[in-house]
Design a protein around this motif. Structure first.
Motif, PDB file in Angstrom:
ATOM      1  N   LEU A 193       9.826  -7.478 -57.406  1.00  0.00           N
ATOM      2  CA  LEU A 193      11.157  -8.020 -57.681  1.00  0.00           C
ATOM      3  C   LEU A 193      12.212  -6.919 -57.641  1.00  0.00           C
ATOM      4  O   LEU A 193      13.319  -7.112 -57.132  1.00  0.00           O
ATOM      5  CB  LEU A 193      11.168  -8.715 -59.045  1.00  0.00           C
ATOM      6  N   LEU A 204      16.215  -7.723 -62.611  1.00  0.00           N
ATOM      7  CA  LEU A 204      15.330  -8.034 -63.736  1.00  0.00           C
ATOM      8  C   LEU A 204      15.703  -7.191 -64.961  1.00  0.00           C
ATOM      9  O   LEU A 204      15.734  -7.708 -66.091  1.00  0.00           O
ATOM     10  CB  LEU A 204      13.869  -7.798 -63.334  1.00  0.00           C
ATOM     11  N   LEU A 257       8.532 -14.956 -59.192  1.00  0.00           N
ATOM     12  CA  LEU A 257       8.650 -14.146 -60.407  1.00  0.00           C
ATOM     13  C   LEU A 257       7.302 -13.763 -61.002  1.00  0.00           C
ATOM     14  O   LEU A 257       7.167 -12.689 -61.577  1.00  0.00           O
ATOM     15  CB  LEU A 257       9.487 -14.892 -61.455  1.00  0.00           C
ATOM     16  N   VAL A 304      15.636 -17.441 -57.649  1.00  0.00           N
ATOM     17  CA  VAL A 304      15.232 -16.607 -58.787  1.00  0.00           C
ATOM     18  C   VAL A 304      16.148 -16.865 -59.988  1.00  0.00           C
ATOM     19  O   VAL A 304      15.673 -17.013 -61.123  1.00  0.00           O
ATOM     20  CB  VAL A 304      15.265 -15.111 -58.392  1.00  0.00           C
TER      21      VAL A 304
END
Lengths: 107, 107
Positions: A93, A101, A74, A23
């Motif tokens: 997420l 995030l 994502l 990520v």
């Protein structure tokens, strides 16, 4: 005929299988980060709309960016009629990497 | 003579000049992320101690990792006598990218 083409179904990883480093790498490119910011701010967008925000990025590079984001968990990239819609997997997420995030989008 | 060598002073970026994508990239490698976790958990460590935690990583690769982390503003690397000490720039990072390090270290 083009109008008869079936929309291509792309695979999306289970976020439980996605590593944090994957990520972070996906977010470490300015164009990809800009796209994630845009999806976070404006909600799902068609591929064409996303592409329009990065007119200076070659189409093949843009496709690679979308794929990198999708494979890192994502974004989703799903057919909608003849178009494709890209959406941030925000809640998923948050469940997998709490706070990440928001911390990234806050800057 | 080796004992007379002056310790090499390395440069460290002003965190105000560091881009988020640079930090994310530095953290996107498993070995570098492990080193950052170790420094966060145990405090400053000598280069030898850091190296000892990654015995399977070739020395040149390890040096590259340390450099990548330093140039991204994540760690300092300062001489201490004949040794070198690596430390996480935790407070500075928190000031520049609030919540980011905690979110990353939480996983």
């Amino acid at each position: 005929m083009a109008g008869d083409r079936q929309p291509r179904l792309l695979t999306h990883p289970d976020l439980g299988d996605v590593e944090l480093t994957t990520v972070l790498f996906a977010l470490s490119d300015p164009s990809r980060l800009a796209l994630v910011r845009e999806l976070a701010a404006e909600g799902p967008r068609t591929v064409e709309e996303c592409r329009g925000s990065e007119p200076d990025v070659p189409k093949s590079t843009f496709s690679h960016h979308l794929r990198t984001l999708r494979e890192a968990g994502l974004v989703t990239n799903e057919p909608l009629g003849r178009r494709r819609v890209v959406a941030l997997r925000r809640e998923e997420l948050e469940g997998r990497f709490p706070g990440l995030l928001d911390a990234v989008l806050g800057h």
